[in-house]
Design a protein around this motif. Sequence first.
Motif, short mmCIF file in Angstrom:
data_model
loop_
_atom_site.label_atom_id
_atom_site.label_comp_id
_atom_site.label_asym_id
_atom_site.label_seq_id
_atom_site.Cartn_x
_atom_site.Cartn_y
_atom_site.Cartn_z
N HIS A 186 -75.00 -35.76 46.13
CA HIS A 186 -73.64 -35.57 45.63
C HIS A 186 -72.99 -34.36 46.29
O HIS A 186 -73.63 -33.33 46.51
N PHE A 187 -71.66 -34.51 46.56
CA PHE A 187 -70.98 -33.47 47.35
C PHE A 187 -71.00 -32.11 46.68
O PHE A 187 -70.96 -31.08 47.35
N ASP A 188 -71.08 -32.09 45.31
CA ASP A 188 -71.04 -30.79 44.64
C ASP A 188 -72.37 -30.03 44.83
O ASP A 188 -72.48 -28.87 44.43
N HIS A 189 -73.35 -30.69 45.47
CA HIS A 189 -74.63 -30.02 45.77
C HIS A 189 -74.85 -29.81 47.26
O HIS A 189 -75.48 -28.83 47.64
N CYS A 190 -74.37 -30.73 48.10
CA CYS A 190 -74.65 -30.60 49.54
C CYS A 190 -73.39 -30.50 50.38
O CYS A 190 -73.47 -30.30 51.59
N GLY A 191 -72.22 -30.62 49.79
CA GLY A 191 -70.99 -30.50 50.55
C GLY A 191 -70.72 -31.72 51.42
O GLY A 191 -71.23 -32.80 51.16
N GLY A 192 -69.92 -31.52 52.47
CA GLY A 192 -69.58 -32.61 53.39
C GLY A 192 -68.32 -33.33 52.96
O GLY A 192 -67.47 -32.76 52.27
N ASP A 193 -68.23 -34.59 53.39
CA ASP A 193 -67.04 -35.41 53.09
C ASP A 193 -66.95 -35.67 51.59
O ASP A 193 -67.85 -36.29 51.02
N VAL A 194 -65.88 -35.23 50.99
CA VAL A 194 -65.69 -35.49 49.57
C VAL A 194 -64.92 -36.79 49.40
O VAL A 194 -63.91 -37.01 50.07
N HIS A 195 -65.38 -37.64 48.52
CA HIS A 195 -64.71 -38.93 48.27
C HIS A 195 -63.27 -38.66 47.83
O HIS A 195 -63.05 -37.83 46.94
N PRO A 196 -62.28 -39.35 48.44
CA PRO A 196 -60.86 -39.11 48.12
C PRO A 196 -60.54 -39.25 46.63
O PRO A 196 -59.58 -38.67 46.13
N MET A 197 -61.41 -39.98 45.92
CA MET A 197 -61.27 -40.15 44.47
C MET A 197 -61.25 -38.80 43.74
O MET A 197 -60.62 -38.64 42.70
N PHE A 198 -61.98 -37.81 44.32
CA PHE A 198 -62.08 -36.50 43.66
C PHE A 198 -61.00 -35.52 44.13
O PHE A 198 -60.93 -34.40 43.66
N THR A 199 -60.22 -35.92 45.13
CA THR A 199 -59.33 -34.94 45.76
C THR A 199 -57.88 -35.39 45.73
O THR A 199 -57.05 -34.84 46.44
N GLY A 200 -57.59 -36.38 44.90
CA GLY A 200 -56.23 -36.90 44.85
C GLY A 200 -55.84 -37.56 46.16
O GLY A 200 -54.70 -37.49 46.59
N GLY A 201 -56.83 -38.18 46.81
CA GLY A 201 -56.56 -38.95 48.02
C GLY A 201 -56.64 -38.14 49.31
O GLY A 201 -56.55 -38.69 50.40
N GLN A 202 -56.82 -36.85 49.20
CA GLN A 202 -56.86 -36.04 50.43
C GLN A 202 -58.24 -36.05 51.07
O GLN A 202 -59.25 -36.22 50.40
N LYS A 203 -58.25 -35.83 52.38
CA LYS A 203 -59.53 -35.74 53.10
C LYS A 203 -60.00 -34.29 53.03
O LYS A 203 -59.32 -33.38 53.49
N VAL A 204 -61.16 -34.08 52.39
CA VAL A 204 -61.68 -32.72 52.24
C VAL A 204 -63.12 -32.67 52.73
O VAL A 204 -63.92 -33.55 52.41
N PHE A 205 -63.43 -31.68 53.54
CA PHE A 205 -64.82 -31.46 53.98
C PHE A 205 -65.28 -30.15 53.37
O PHE A 205 -64.78 -29.07 53.71
N LEU A 206 -66.21 -30.25 52.42
CA LEU A 206 -66.65 -29.09 51.66
C LEU A 206 -67.83 -28.41 52.35
O LEU A 206 -68.73 -29.06 52.86
N SER A 207 -67.81 -27.08 52.33
CA SER A 207 -68.90 -26.28 52.90
C SER A 207 -70.23 -26.62 52.23
O SER A 207 -70.29 -26.82 51.01
N GLY A 208 -71.31 -26.75 53.02
CA GLY A 208 -72.61 -27.13 52.47
C GLY A 208 -73.68 -27.19 53.54
O GLY A 208 -73.83 -26.26 54.34
N ALA A 209 -74.39 -28.33 53.59
CA ALA A 209 -75.53 -28.47 54.51
C ALA A 209 -75.14 -28.26 55.97
O ALA A 209 -75.91 -27.71 56.75
#
Length: 317
Positions: free
Chosen positions: A41-64
């Motif tokens: 899950h992105f809240d543990h390893c980061g990376g591409d966050v599913h647009p469902m969680f970001t209001g449709g935006q493309k977000v790449f979260l800091s992580g692995a």
Amino acid sequence: VVNTLDRSAIAVDAAWDVEGLYKLAAELEVTIRGCVYTHYHFDHCGGDVHPMFTGGQKVFLSGAKEVEDAGGTIWAGQGDAEQIQKQCSLKEVVAMRDGDVIPCGDLVLHILRTPGHTPGSICVFAAPRGLSPRSTIGSTGLKEARTKAEAGLLITGDTLFVGSCGRTDLPGSDPREMMSSLARLSTMDPAVVVCPGHNYATEPFTTIGAERAQNDMVIMGLSHFPSPPPVPPCAMCGEGGQICGPKKFRKGRKARIVNLASEAGQALNGQDCVVESYMDGKDRYAVRLFGQSGIKVLKPDNLEKPKMDGPSSEAAS
Ligand SMILES: [Zn+2]
Ligand SMILES: [Zn+2]
């Protein structure tokens, strides 16, 4: 998790502020060797966050990805490794199976396969020997929670929480496997300290014993799986070799040096050490002092079990 002997560290679920983690490590003069991820899950390893969680935006979260870019190794459970690699655009993920260990100097992290929240969810168990004294690492400006962890530290990701467990209604999750995993974890030493991936209670940690007694999900798990498969044996203690010598010390656990008469010896009296082995032919214990790498060889008379209240029994997390 920090091995204070060689000041190396292995991160668990480093995400959101990986830069901050490396800053902290630099402050403590600790080298991060890599990071274990409990699940994809992105809240543990980061990376591409599913647009469902970001209001449709493309977000790449800091992580692995940031850990790999800094030269760190990435470890994950076999069932989640591929997903993490894809989601975080990683070159390589070391896929860990149940019972695998990650050595880190004097520290050994045991991987326990605990599917349910995701197919490849794992828990990370830091064996008692790995819990070196917090006091030798140095201080930071951060607020710290301290607790004793004589029986070891279990990092449970989104499997076991304080009083509850991770969700099993998500794609890839399996409630029955979660029940089995919780039952299995509950067979560990009741004194094992549990650090969950999320906290919904007043204290951010618990113990196996407390969860076995009060956690409805664990109790339900045990009713479905009354004799779950045992957790893999501790790699440090080895199978059957847990107790050693005439004083029946546990290998890898603490002992206290006492009654040394020589001038050099007197300076060691009262100090804690780790029992390495019992040398049969010599009738002596081999021990290692906290914070030092050399081995000392002592008569059984010069060692005793320490009381549980020493400052060196604190674990850092
Ligand atoms: Zn999760
Ligand atoms: Zn989570």
